[in-house]
Design an enzyme around this catalytic site. Structure first.
Site, PDB file in Angstrom:
ATOM      1  N   GLY A  51       0.758  -1.249   0.000  1.00 42.00           N
ATOM      2  CA  GLY A  51       0.000   0.000   0.000  1.00 42.00           C
ATOM      3  C   GLY A  51       0.785   1.293   0.000  1.00 42.00           C
ATOM      4  O   GLY A  51       0.218   2.344   0.257  1.00 42.00           O
ATOM      5  N   ASP A  71      -5.834  -5.564  -4.806  1.00 45.01           N
ATOM      6  CA  ASP A  71      -4.736  -6.528  -4.906  1.00 45.01           C
ATOM      7  C   ASP A  71      -5.285  -7.928  -4.626  1.00 45.01           C
ATOM      8  O   ASP A  71      -6.298  -8.084  -3.955  1.00 45.01           O
ATOM      9  CB  ASP A  71      -3.631  -6.210  -3.886  1.00 45.01           C
ATOM     10  CG  ASP A  71      -2.295  -6.823  -4.290  1.00 45.01           C
ATOM     11  OD1 ASP A  71      -1.406  -6.068  -4.732  1.00 45.01           O
ATOM     12  OD2 ASP A  71      -2.131  -8.064  -4.189  1.00 45.01           O
ATOM     13  N   ASP A  89      -8.934  -9.992  -8.004  1.00 45.36           N
ATOM     14  CA  ASP A  89      -8.070 -10.199  -9.158  1.00 45.36           C
ATOM     15  C   ASP A  89      -8.482  -9.198 -10.245  1.00 45.36           C
ATOM     16  O   ASP A  89      -9.671  -9.090 -10.551  1.00 45.36           O
ATOM     17  CB  ASP A  89      -8.302 -11.642  -9.648  1.00 45.36           C
ATOM     18  CG  ASP A  89      -7.350 -12.053 -10.748  1.00 45.36           C
ATOM     19  OD1 ASP A  89      -6.806 -11.168 -11.445  1.00 45.36           O
ATOM     20  OD2 ASP A  89      -7.175 -13.271 -10.919  1.00 45.36           O
ATOM     21  N   ASP A 114       1.316  -0.958 -10.315  1.00 47.08           N
ATOM     22  CA  ASP A 114       2.637  -1.466  -9.958  1.00 47.08           C
ATOM     23  C   ASP A 114       2.553  -2.999  -9.977  1.00 47.08           C
ATOM     24  O   ASP A 114       3.314  -3.687  -9.319  1.00 47.08           O
ATOM     25  CB  ASP A 114       2.997  -0.942  -8.558  1.00 47.08           C
ATOM     26  CG  ASP A 114       4.489  -0.974  -8.271  1.00 47.08           C
ATOM     27  OD1 ASP A 114       5.279  -0.907  -9.225  1.00 47.08           O
ATOM     28  OD2 ASP A 114       4.862  -1.074  -7.093  1.00 47.08           O
ATOM     29  N   LYS A 154       3.768  -0.282 -14.594  1.00 43.60           N
ATOM     30  CA  LYS A 154       5.121  -0.840 -14.440  1.00 43.60           C
ATOM     31  C   LYS A 154       5.390  -1.802 -15.590  1.00 43.60           C
ATOM     32  O   LYS A 154       4.552  -2.640 -15.914  1.00 43.60           O
ATOM     33  CB  LYS A 154       5.223  -1.586 -13.120  1.00 43.60           C
ATOM     34  CG  LYS A 154       6.549  -2.332 -13.013  1.00 43.60           C
ATOM     35  CD  LYS A 154       7.043  -2.456 -11.646  1.00 43.60           C
ATOM     36  CE  LYS A 154       6.386  -3.579 -10.892  1.00 43.60           C
ATOM     37  NZ  LYS A 154       6.811  -3.489  -9.486  1.00 43.60           N
TER      38      LYS A 154
HETATM   39  C1  LIG Z   1       5.232  -4.726  -6.406  1.00 41.01           C
HETATM   40  S1  LIG Z   1       3.741  -5.150  -5.607  1.00 41.01           S
HETATM   41  C2  LIG Z   1       2.943  -3.592  -5.424  1.00 41.01           C
HETATM   42  C3  LIG Z   1       3.558  -2.662  -4.396  1.00 41.01           C
HETATM   43  C4  LIG Z   1       2.711  -1.413  -4.163  1.00 41.01           C
HETATM   44  N1  LIG Z   1       2.754  -0.514  -5.319  1.00 41.01           N
HETATM   45  C5  LIG Z   1       3.138  -0.614  -2.966  1.00 41.01           C
HETATM   46  O1  LIG Z   1       3.623   0.508  -3.158  1.00 41.01           O
HETATM   47  O2  LIG Z   1       2.975  -1.070  -1.834  1.00 41.01           O
HETATM   48  C6  LIG Z   1       2.833  -5.934  -6.904  1.00 41.01           C
HETATM   49  C7  LIG Z   1       1.462  -6.479  -6.487  1.00 41.01           C
HETATM   50  O3  LIG Z   1       0.752  -6.907  -7.650  1.00 41.01           O
HETATM   51  C8  LIG Z   1      -0.213  -7.852  -7.173  1.00 41.01           C
HETATM   52  N2  LIG Z   1      -0.848  -8.591  -8.274  1.00 41.01           N
HETATM   53  C9  LIG Z   1      -0.256  -9.402  -9.202  1.00 41.01           C
HETATM   54  N3  LIG Z   1      -1.186  -9.910 -10.046  1.00 41.01           N
HETATM   55  C10 LIG Z   1      -2.398  -9.401  -9.658  1.00 41.01           C
HETATM   56  C11 LIG Z   1      -3.739  -9.557 -10.131  1.00 41.01           C
HETATM   57  N4  LIG Z   1      -4.016 -10.356 -11.179  1.00 41.01           N
HETATM   58  N5  LIG Z   1      -4.730  -8.867  -9.522  1.00 41.01           N
HETATM   59  C12 LIG Z   1      -4.460  -8.075  -8.453  1.00 41.01           C
HETATM   60  N6  LIG Z   1      -3.213  -7.887  -7.948  1.00 41.01           N
HETATM   61  C13 LIG Z   1      -2.194  -8.548  -8.529  1.00 41.01           C
HETATM   62  C14 LIG Z   1       0.619  -8.727  -6.252  1.00 41.01           C
HETATM   63  O4  LIG Z   1      -0.211  -9.444  -5.361  1.00 41.01           O
HETATM   64  C15 LIG Z   1       1.526  -7.699  -5.557  1.00 41.01           C
HETATM   65  O5  LIG Z   1       1.035  -7.346  -4.282  1.00 41.01           O
END
Ligand SMILES: C[S@@+](CC[C@H](N)C(=O)[O-])C[C@H]1O[C@@H](n2cnc3c(N)ncnc32)[C@H](O)[C@@H]1O
Length: 198
Positions: A51, A71, A89, A114, A154
């Site tokens: 977050g 997320d 999702d 991200d 990203k």
């Molecule tokens: C690098 S982290 C994000 C960090 C966030 N921007 C922060 O500042 O705290 C990437 C996130 O993408 C989520 N993610 C990946 N595929 C996803 C999907 N299909 N739907 C929702 N979230 C997804 C992962 O669970 C992970 O928590």
């Protein structure tokens, strides 16, 4: 992510400033360059856990704006009243629709992503997974982003980049690539920014 190197400058800064991850400073770098977040902005953050993007954005949008984040993983609640969290999702239409039903808004001004796939270390597999995520971000933007709005995605630099740039150009008047300073030197990450949705 945030916990790899405790001596890293941004890791320390995140701890000091109460951010849940050092990624906050990537969004700050993008904001300093493009000024996409304004007071009152309604921002949707995709792949938002834990977050830190939301924490940073909440300060920038202020009381009149709002930040919604979704997320796959549960996002621990925030004390800030302008942050709204969802678990789901991004490929699941119902999860996305729930955001609009709960917030009672039609569209967002800005979408940040991200999103990161579970990486395998195999570049082609990770690159394709990242492309799929970003194509879904564009689908969501097509439907749920206001005309004139922006998107921040990203990307894994070099992999399928041309495909994604082409798709982003269909929806936005300007497309830029940017690598904020807070991205680790060893990382292939970068951000693709779409400006002024058609
Ligand atoms: C690098 S982290 C994000 C960090 C966030 N921007 C922060 O500042 O705290 C990437 C996130 O993408 C989520 N993610 C990946 N595929 C996803 C999907 N299909 N739907 C929702 N979230 C997804 C992962 O669970 C992970 O928590």
């Amino acid at each position: 992510m945030s916990h790899f190197n405790p001596h890293d400058k941004y890791f320390k800064k995140a701890k000091e400033e109460g951010y849940r991850a050092r990624s906050a400073f990537k969004l700050e770098g993008i904001q300093n360059r493009f000024h996409l977040i304004k007071p009152g902005t309604k921002l949707l953050d995709l792949g938002a856990a834990p977050g830190s993007f939301m924490q940073y954005a909440a300060k920038e949008v202020g009381e009149k704006g709002l930040v919604a984040g979704i997320d796959l993983q549960k996002i621990e609640p925030f004390k800030e009243g302008n942050i709204h969290t969802f678990q789901g999702d991004i490929f699941d239409e119902e999860s996305v629709v729930e955001i609009f039903n709960r917030l009672k808004i039609k569209q967002f001004d800005l979408i940040t992503s991200d999103l990161a796939p579970k990486t395998t270390g195999i570049k082609s597999i990770d690159g394709n997974a990242s492309l799929e995520l970003n194509l879904q971000v564009l689908k969501i933007a097509q439907k749920h982003l206001k005309k004139g709005g922006g998107v921040v995605m990203k990307i894994l630099s070099g992999f399928n980049e041309g495909d994604l740039v082409g798709e982003t150009r269909k929806l936005f008047k300007q497309v830029k690539k940017y690598r904020p300073e807070a991205i680790r030197k060893s990382s292939h990450e970068s951000y693709l920014i779409g400006l002024k949705k058609c």
